[in-house]
Motif scaffolding. Structure first.
Motif, PDB file in Angstrom:
ATOM      1  N   VAL A 115       0.866  -1.176   0.000  1.00  0.00           N
ATOM      2  CA  VAL A 115       0.000   0.000   0.000  1.00  0.00           C
ATOM      3  C   VAL A 115       0.902   1.225   0.000  1.00  0.00           C
ATOM      4  O   VAL A 115       1.759   1.368   0.872  1.00  0.00           O
ATOM      5  CB  VAL A 115      -0.931   0.018   1.236  1.00  0.00           C
ATOM      6  N   ILE A 116       0.697   2.095  -0.986  1.00  0.00           N
ATOM      7  CA  ILE A 116       1.490   3.323  -1.089  1.00  0.00           C
ATOM      8  C   ILE A 116       0.555   4.500  -0.862  1.00  0.00           C
ATOM      9  O   ILE A 116      -0.492   4.611  -1.507  1.00  0.00           O
ATOM     10  CB  ILE A 116       2.160   3.436  -2.477  1.00  0.00           C
ATOM     11  N   THR A 117       0.941   5.364   0.069  1.00  0.00           N
ATOM     12  CA  THR A 117       0.159   6.561   0.370  1.00  0.00           C
ATOM     13  C   THR A 117       1.072   7.781   0.320  1.00  0.00           C
ATOM     14  O   THR A 117       2.295   7.654   0.317  1.00  0.00           O
ATOM     15  CB  THR A 117      -0.484   6.461   1.767  1.00  0.00           C
ATOM     16  N   ALA A 118       0.463   8.955   0.299  1.00  0.00           N
ATOM     17  CA  ALA A 118       1.234  10.196   0.240  1.00  0.00           C
ATOM     18  C   ALA A 118       1.826  10.565   1.604  1.00  0.00           C
ATOM     19  O   ALA A 118       2.840  11.245   1.679  1.00  0.00           O
ATOM     20  CB  ALA A 118       0.373  11.339  -0.277  1.00  0.00           C
ATOM     21  N   ILE A 119       1.164  10.124   2.666  1.00  0.00           N
ATOM     22  CA  ILE A 119       1.639  10.421   4.017  1.00  0.00           C
ATOM     23  C   ILE A 119       1.663   9.130   4.835  1.00  0.00           C
ATOM     24  O   ILE A 119       1.017   8.147   4.476  1.00  0.00           O
ATOM     25  CB  ILE A 119       0.740  11.461   4.735  1.00  0.00           C
ATOM     26  N   GLN A 120       2.404   9.152   5.921  1.00  0.00           N
ATOM     27  CA  GLN A 120       2.466   7.998   6.822  1.00  0.00           C
ATOM     28  C   GLN A 120       1.111   7.803   7.488  1.00  0.00           C
ATOM     29  O   GLN A 120       0.543   8.741   8.026  1.00  0.00           O
ATOM     30  CB  GLN A 120       3.552   8.225   7.889  1.00  0.00           C
ATOM     31  N   ILE A 129      -7.708  -0.286   6.639  1.00  0.00           N
ATOM     32  CA  ILE A 129      -7.494  -0.575   5.214  1.00  0.00           C
ATOM     33  C   ILE A 129      -7.352  -2.080   5.005  1.00  0.00           C
ATOM     34  O   ILE A 129      -7.958  -2.651   4.095  1.00  0.00           O
ATOM     35  CB  ILE A 129      -6.254   0.180   4.680  1.00  0.00           C
ATOM     36  N   LEU A 130      -6.570  -2.729   5.857  1.00  0.00           N
ATOM     37  CA  LEU A 130      -6.356  -4.167   5.745  1.00  0.00           C
ATOM     38  C   LEU A 130      -7.673  -4.935   5.869  1.00  0.00           C
ATOM     39  O   LEU A 130      -7.979  -5.797   5.041  1.00  0.00           O
ATOM     40  CB  LEU A 130      -5.363  -4.647   6.807  1.00  0.00           C
ATOM     41  N   SER A 131      -8.468  -4.613   6.879  1.00  0.00           N
ATOM     42  CA  SER A 131      -9.724  -5.345   7.076  1.00  0.00           C
ATOM     43  C   SER A 131     -10.695  -5.095   5.919  1.00  0.00           C
ATOM     44  O   SER A 131     -11.389  -6.007   5.469  1.00  0.00           O
ATOM     45  CB  SER A 131     -10.365  -4.995   8.414  1.00  0.00           C
ATOM     46  N   GLN A 132     -10.740  -3.875   5.414  1.00  0.00           N
ATOM     47  CA  GLN A 132     -11.616  -3.551   4.292  1.00  0.00           C
ATOM     48  C   GLN A 132     -11.189  -4.311   3.034  1.00  0.00           C
ATOM     49  O   GLN A 132     -12.032  -4.876   2.327  1.00  0.00           O
ATOM     50  CB  GLN A 132     -11.612  -2.044   4.026  1.00  0.00           C
ATOM     51  N   LEU A 133      -9.888  -4.364   2.762  1.00  0.00           N
ATOM     52  CA  LEU A 133      -9.403  -5.068   1.576  1.00  0.00           C
ATOM     53  C   LEU A 133      -9.603  -6.575   1.699  1.00  0.00           C
ATOM     54  O   LEU A 133      -9.943  -7.240   0.720  1.00  0.00           O
ATOM     55  CB  LEU A 133      -7.926  -4.751   1.336  1.00  0.00           C
ATOM     56  N   GLU A 134      -9.426  -7.118   2.903  1.00  0.00           N
ATOM     57  CA  GLU A 134      -9.665  -8.549   3.109  1.00  0.00           C
ATOM     58  C   GLU A 134     -11.138  -8.876   2.893  1.00  0.00           C
ATOM     59  O   GLU A 134     -11.468  -9.910   2.318  1.00  0.00           O
ATOM     60  CB  GLU A 134      -9.232  -8.977   4.512  1.00  0.00           C
ATOM     61  N   GLU A 142      -1.453  -9.817   3.646  1.00  0.00           N
ATOM     62  CA  GLU A 142      -0.374  -9.257   4.454  1.00  0.00           C
ATOM     63  C   GLU A 142       0.184  -8.093   3.655  1.00  0.00           C
ATOM     64  O   GLU A 142       0.712  -8.275   2.561  1.00  0.00           O
ATOM     65  CB  GLU A 142       0.699 -10.314   4.746  1.00  0.00           C
ATOM     66  N   LEU A 143       0.025  -6.904   4.209  1.00  0.00           N
ATOM     67  CA  LEU A 143       0.380  -5.691   3.483  1.00  0.00           C
ATOM     68  C   LEU A 143       1.607  -5.015   4.083  1.00  0.00           C
ATOM     69  O   LEU A 143       1.766  -4.959   5.295  1.00  0.00           O
ATOM     70  CB  LEU A 143      -0.790  -4.704   3.503  1.00  0.00           C
ATOM     71  N   ALA A 144       2.425  -4.494   3.205  1.00  0.00           N
ATOM     72  CA  ALA A 144       3.523  -3.609   3.593  1.00  0.00           C
ATOM     73  C   ALA A 144       3.059  -2.198   3.223  1.00  0.00           C
ATOM     74  O   ALA A 144       2.276  -2.022   2.289  1.00  0.00           O
ATOM     75  CB  ALA A 144       4.796  -3.971   2.845  1.00  0.00           C
ATOM     76  N   TYR A 145       3.526  -1.226   3.962  1.00  0.00           N
ATOM     77  CA  TYR A 145       3.093   0.152   3.729  1.00  0.00           C
ATOM     78  C   TYR A 145       4.299   1.000   3.361  1.00  0.00           C
ATOM     79  O   TYR A 145       5.370   0.855   3.936  1.00  0.00           O
ATOM     80  CB  TYR A 145       2.393   0.712   4.970  1.00  0.00           C
ATOM     81  N   SER A 146       4.088   1.884   2.397  1.00  0.00           N
ATOM     82  CA  SER A 146       5.155   2.746   1.921  1.00  0.00           C
ATOM     83  C   SER A 146       4.593   4.153   1.717  1.00  0.00           C
ATOM     84  O   SER A 146       3.394   4.325   1.476  1.00  0.00           O
ATOM     85  CB  SER A 146       5.698   2.186   0.597  1.00  0.00           C
ATOM     86  N   VAL A 147       5.467   5.141   1.786  1.00  0.00           N
ATOM     87  CA  VAL A 147       5.072   6.533   1.602  1.00  0.00           C
ATOM     88  C   VAL A 147       5.758   7.083   0.357  1.00  0.00           C
ATOM     89  O   VAL A 147       6.966   6.917   0.172  1.00  0.00           O
ATOM     90  CB  VAL A 147       5.454   7.387   2.833  1.00  0.00           C
ATOM     91  N   ASP A 148       4.955   7.711  -0.516  1.00  0.00           N
ATOM     92  CA  ASP A 148       5.483   8.371  -1.709  1.00  0.00           C
ATOM     93  C   ASP A 148       4.735   9.687  -1.884  1.00  0.00           C
ATOM     94  O   ASP A 148       3.602   9.714  -2.371  1.00  0.00           O
ATOM     95  CB  ASP A 148       5.299   7.478  -2.934  1.00  0.00           C
ATOM     96  N   LYS A 158      -0.796  -2.567  -4.575  1.00  0.00           N
ATOM     97  CA  LYS A 158      -0.211  -3.566  -5.472  1.00  0.00           C
ATOM     98  C   LYS A 158      -0.318  -4.921  -4.791  1.00  0.00           C
ATOM     99  O   LYS A 158       0.234  -5.130  -3.720  1.00  0.00           O
ATOM    100  CB  LYS A 158       1.259  -3.247  -5.743  1.00  0.00           C
ATOM    101  N   VAL A 159      -1.052  -5.835  -5.418  1.00  0.00           N
ATOM    102  CA  VAL A 159      -1.180  -7.201  -4.921  1.00  0.00           C
ATOM    103  C   VAL A 159      -0.880  -8.122  -6.090  1.00  0.00           C
ATOM    104  O   VAL A 159      -1.635  -8.163  -7.068  1.00  0.00           O
ATOM    105  CB  VAL A 159      -2.596  -7.495  -4.368  1.00  0.00           C
ATOM    106  N   GLY A 160       0.242  -8.836  -5.989  1.00  0.00           N
ATOM    107  CA  GLY A 160       0.652  -9.693  -7.093  1.00  0.00           C
ATOM    108  C   GLY A 160       0.941  -8.838  -8.318  1.00  0.00           C
ATOM    109  O   GLY A 160       1.669  -7.854  -8.255  1.00  0.00           O
ATOM    110  N   ASP A 161       0.322  -9.195  -9.433  1.00  0.00           N
ATOM    111  CA  ASP A 161       0.514  -8.456 -10.676  1.00  0.00           C
ATOM    112  C   ASP A 161      -0.524  -7.357 -10.865  1.00  0.00           C
ATOM    113  O   ASP A 161      -0.512  -6.661 -11.869  1.00  0.00           O
ATOM    114  CB  ASP A 161       0.420  -9.414 -11.871  1.00  0.00           C
ATOM    115  N   ILE A 162      -1.416  -7.210  -9.911  1.00  0.00           N
ATOM    116  CA  ILE A 162      -2.517  -6.249 -10.033  1.00  0.00           C
ATOM    117  C   ILE A 162      -2.176  -4.965  -9.282  1.00  0.00           C
ATOM    118  O   ILE A 162      -1.707  -5.005  -8.148  1.00  0.00           O
ATOM    119  CB  ILE A 162      -3.825  -6.853  -9.483  1.00  0.00           C
ATOM    120  N   VAL A 163      -2.417  -3.836  -9.938  1.00  0.00           N
ATOM    121  CA  VAL A 163      -2.190  -2.527  -9.329  1.00  0.00           C
ATOM    122  C   VAL A 163      -3.497  -1.744  -9.375  1.00  0.00           C
ATOM    123  O   VAL A 163      -4.095  -1.564 -10.445  1.00  0.00           O
ATOM    124  CB  VAL A 163      -1.085  -1.740 -10.075  1.00  0.00           C
ATOM    125  N   TYR A 164      -3.963  -1.312  -8.207  1.00  0.00           N
ATOM    126  CA  TYR A 164      -5.131  -0.446  -8.096  1.00  0.00           C
ATOM    127  C   TYR A 164      -4.610   0.946  -7.762  1.00  0.00           C
ATOM    128  O   TYR A 164      -4.068   1.154  -6.693  1.00  0.00           O
ATOM    129  CB  TYR A 164      -6.066  -0.921  -6.982  1.00  0.00           C
TER     130      TYR A 164
END
Length: 183
Positions: A115-120, A129-134, A142-148, A158-164
């Motif tokens: 999961v990439i977001t603009a802020i932490q 977010i995790l429960s909603q996506l599950e 199992e999600l990793a979180y990143s900031v961009d 990004k899950v596997g080859d799929i990007v939302y």
């Protein structure tokens, strides 16, 4: 390409051995492989030493076995890594560990994503977010979180080859393209 085929073949072989012994055993194998692969990745000198022609296979085996003893790995993991040394495939260990982990995740019904977001995000928001996506996917994630900060706002998943891509940057780019086309 060849590394991919080799790593998959070795990962599948170890997985086949552990599959009959149960999921707990597979988790132990994955843990040992990941620990050794992480040690190789985090310490370039160790990786260089383990693939160097300066050391004999026996010396490499002793080094790997001492590392595996330190993490209290079982006999199967030790024999497997010894085989990798004998066959000159130890350099593929990080890829083998990754392929093995993917096989284990598949058996357990787990999908990994980013999961990439603009802020932490705060922990509560990450959990939400995790429960909603599950709930939406019907799978354990199992999600990793990143900031961009470049995405400006929103979220990219990004899950596997799929990007939302529900980022503000993507929406602005789509709007720009629509304006260019005169829509």
């Amino acid at each position: 390409m060849i590394g991919n085929a080799v790593s998959k073949r070795y990962a599948h072989a170890l997985f086949s051995i552990g599959k009959d012994k149960g999921e707990d055993q597979l988790v132990k194998y994955a843990s040992a492989l990941n620990a050794l692969a992480d040690a190789m990745e985090e310490n370039p000198n160790l990786k260089e030493l383990l693939v160097s022609p300066v050391l004999t296979n026996e010396e490499k085996k002793n080094l790997v076995l001492s590392l595996l003893n330190f993490i209290q790995a079982g006999d199967i993991e030790k024999n497997f890594c010894s085989l990798l040394v004998e066959k000159g495939r130890l350099s593929f260990l990080p890829a083998i560990a990754s392929d093995f982990k993917a096989m284990l995740d598949d058996v357990r019904g787990i999908r990994r994503g980013l999961v990439i977001t603009a802020i932490q995000l705060e922990n509560e928001k990450e959990t939400e977010i995790l429960s909603q996506l599950e709930k939406q996917t019907g799978r354990k994630l199992e999600l990793a979180y990143s900031v961009d900060p470049q995405i400006l706002g929103g979220i990219i998943l990004k899950v596997g080859d799929i990007v939302y891509d529900a980022s503000l940057r993507a929406q602005l780019d789509n709007l720009r393209e629509s304006i260019k086309r005169g829509e």
